[in-house]
Design a protein around this motif. Structure first.
Motif, mmCIF file in Angstrom:
data_model
loop_
_atom_site.group_PDB
_atom_site.id
_atom_site.type_symbol
_atom_site.label_atom_id
_atom_site.label_comp_id
_atom_site.label_asym_id
_atom_site.label_seq_id
_atom_site.Cartn_x
_atom_site.Cartn_y
_atom_site.Cartn_z
ATOM 1 N N GLY A 20 1.107 -1.549 -0.395
ATOM 2 C CA GLY A 20 0.338 -0.044 -0.043
ATOM 3 C C GLY A 20 0.352 1.529 0.207
ATOM 4 N N GLU A 21 0.504 2.119 0.446
ATOM 5 C CA GLU A 21 1.927 3.158 0.947
ATOM 6 C C GLU A 21 2.970 3.228 2.096
ATOM 7 N N HIS A 22 3.081 2.146 2.475
ATOM 8 C CA HIS A 22 4.562 1.782 3.617
ATOM 9 C C HIS A 22 5.663 1.158 2.291
ATOM 10 N N VAL A 23 6.667 1.790 3.426
ATOM 11 C CA VAL A 23 7.657 1.335 2.267
ATOM 12 C C VAL A 23 9.074 1.261 3.959
ATOM 13 N N LEU A 24 9.140 -0.451 3.426
ATOM 14 C CA LEU A 24 10.218 -0.246 4.182
ATOM 15 C C LEU A 24 11.951 -1.227 3.117
ATOM 16 N N LEU A 25 12.973 -1.213 3.707
ATOM 17 C CA LEU A 25 13.744 -1.517 2.683
ATOM 18 C C LEU A 25 14.566 -2.084 3.249
ATOM 19 N N ALA A 26 14.918 -3.606 2.955
ATOM 20 C CA ALA A 26 15.518 -4.959 2.706
ATOM 21 C C ALA A 26 16.989 -5.711 2.601
ATOM 22 N N ASP A 27 17.649 -6.022 3.346
ATOM 23 C CA ASP A 27 18.859 -5.853 3.193
ATOM 24 C C ASP A 27 20.039 -7.337 3.123
ATOM 25 N N GLU A 28 20.667 -7.352 3.402
ATOM 26 C CA GLU A 28 21.950 -8.394 4.403
ATOM 27 C C GLU A 28 22.793 -7.122 4.455
ATOM 28 N N PRO A 29 23.066 -8.209 5.432
ATOM 29 C CA PRO A 29 24.747 -7.043 6.350
ATOM 30 C C PRO A 29 25.682 -7.073 5.792
ATOM 31 N N LEU A 30 26.356 -6.326 6.813
ATOM 32 C CA LEU A 30 27.875 -6.171 5.698
ATOM 33 C C LEU A 30 28.823 -7.421 5.255
ATOM 34 N N GLY A 31 28.942 -8.248 6.680
ATOM 35 C CA GLY A 31 29.603 -9.210 5.881
ATOM 36 C C GLY A 31 29.301 -10.759 5.296
ATOM 37 N N LEU A 32 27.457 -10.254 4.299
ATOM 38 C CA LEU A 32 26.578 -10.987 3.455
ATOM 39 C C LEU A 32 26.956 -10.831 2.559
ATOM 40 N N GLY A 33 27.500 -9.312 2.085
ATOM 41 C CA GLY A 33 28.083 -8.377 0.648
ATOM 42 C C GLY A 33 26.579 -7.108 1.100
ATOM 43 N N GLY A 34 25.842 -6.934 1.903
ATOM 44 C CA GLY A 34 24.912 -6.088 1.715
ATOM 45 C C GLY A 34 25.625 -4.981 2.379
ATOM 46 N N GLN A 35 24.322 -4.103 2.469
ATOM 47 C CA GLN A 35 24.527 -2.828 3.029
ATOM 48 C C GLN A 35 24.131 -2.169 4.419
ATOM 49 N N ALA A 36 23.147 -3.305 4.656
ATOM 50 C CA ALA A 36 22.781 -3.616 6.324
ATOM 51 C C ALA A 36 22.183 -2.153 6.180
ATOM 52 N N ALA A 37 21.473 -1.751 5.279
ATOM 53 C CA ALA A 37 19.971 -0.985 4.844
ATOM 54 C C ALA A 37 18.690 -1.182 5.530
ATOM 55 N N GLY A 38 18.399 -1.946 5.839
ATOM 56 C CA GLY A 38 17.556 -2.507 5.856
ATOM 57 C C GLY A 38 17.107 -3.919 6.922
ATOM 58 N N MET A 39 16.660 -4.438 7.269
ATOM 59 C CA MET A 39 16.810 -5.877 7.795
ATOM 60 C C MET A 39 16.732 -6.956 6.810
ATOM 61 N N ALA A 40 16.626 -8.203 7.585
ATOM 62 C CA ALA A 40 17.926 -9.122 6.375
ATOM 63 C C ALA A 40 16.505 -9.769 6.345
ATOM 64 N N PRO A 41 16.103 -10.909 5.596
ATOM 65 C CA PRO A 41 14.952 -11.325 5.250
ATOM 66 C C PRO A 41 14.448 -12.356 6.916
ATOM 67 N N PHE A 42 15.160 -13.079 7.329
ATOM 68 C CA PHE A 42 14.429 -13.550 8.590
ATOM 69 C C PHE A 42 14.581 -12.668 9.650
ATOM 70 N N ASP A 43 15.148 -11.739 9.610
ATOM 71 C CA ASP A 43 14.738 -10.335 10.346
ATOM 72 C C ASP A 43 12.773 -10.249 10.094
ATOM 73 N N LEU A 44 12.683 -10.121 8.968
ATOM 74 C CA LEU A 44 11.456 -9.542 9.049
ATOM 75 C C LEU A 44 10.397 -10.409 9.143
ATOM 76 N N TYR A 45 11.160 -11.925 9.091
ATOM 77 C CA TYR A 45 10.348 -12.535 9.709
ATOM 78 C C TYR A 45 9.641 -12.801 10.994
ATOM 79 N N LEU A 46 11.092 -12.559 11.333
ATOM 80 C CA LEU A 46 10.896 -12.521 13.003
ATOM 81 C C LEU A 46 9.577 -11.539 14.116
ATOM 82 N N ALA A 47 9.817 -9.932 12.237
ATOM 83 C CA ALA A 47 8.847 -9.024 12.811
ATOM 84 C C ALA A 47 7.776 -9.011 12.992
ATOM 85 N N SER A 48 7.304 -10.357 11.865
ATOM 86 C CA SER A 48 6.410 -10.502 10.870
ATOM 87 C C SER A 48 5.641 -10.896 12.362
#
Length: 130
Positions: A20-48
């Motif tokens: 809808g109107e809501h936006v959030l960022l998903a990313d991987e941690p720095l150690g996995l090649g991401g920028q740590a700009a948002g929650m990782a997929p399993f963090d989002l799973y727990l957040a839900s």
């Protein structure tokens, strides 16, 4: 029921998730090649699960006329010896609750909508877009 869209924004693994109107960022941690700009997929799973836990218990407490004060749930995940995901919740309420109230909340939390879906699993299908 629910619908989300995820779109890469060109920076490694960073993606924008829209609902809808809501936006959030998903990313991987720095150690996995991401920028740590948002929650990782399993963090989002727990957040839900955390969101459903907090909202359901708040609704239940309001219905019963119970004051929870500030409510907090801490969720963690691990894998057992067989590789099966284990999720553990620790619940906190700032307001004083009786042992009977806590027992009831711990009973209710076992049947939140997201808890039930995560326990039963889901059929997941995929297709190529046009």
């Amino acid at each position: 029921m629910a619908q989300v869209q995820i779109v890469s924004d060109g920076v490694n693994y960073r993606h924008q998730i829209r609902s809808g109107e809501h936006v959030l960022l998903a990313d991987e941690p720095l150690g996995l090649g991401g920028q740590a700009a948002g929650m990782a997929p399993f963090d989002l799973y727990l957040a839900s699960l955390a969101a459903c836990t907090a909202i359901t218990l708040r609704m239940y407490a309001e219905k019963k006329g119970w004051e929870l004060g500030e409510f907090r749930a801490e969720l963690s995940s691990s894998r057992d010896a067989n590789g099966r995901l284990q999720v553990h919740r620790v619940l906190h309420a700032a307001a004083p609750l009786t042992a009977a109230q806590w027992a009831r909340l711990l009973d209710v939390v076992e049947r939140t909508p997201v808890t039930l879906v995560m326990r039963e699993g889901a059929d997941i299908t995929s297709e190529q877009g046009r």
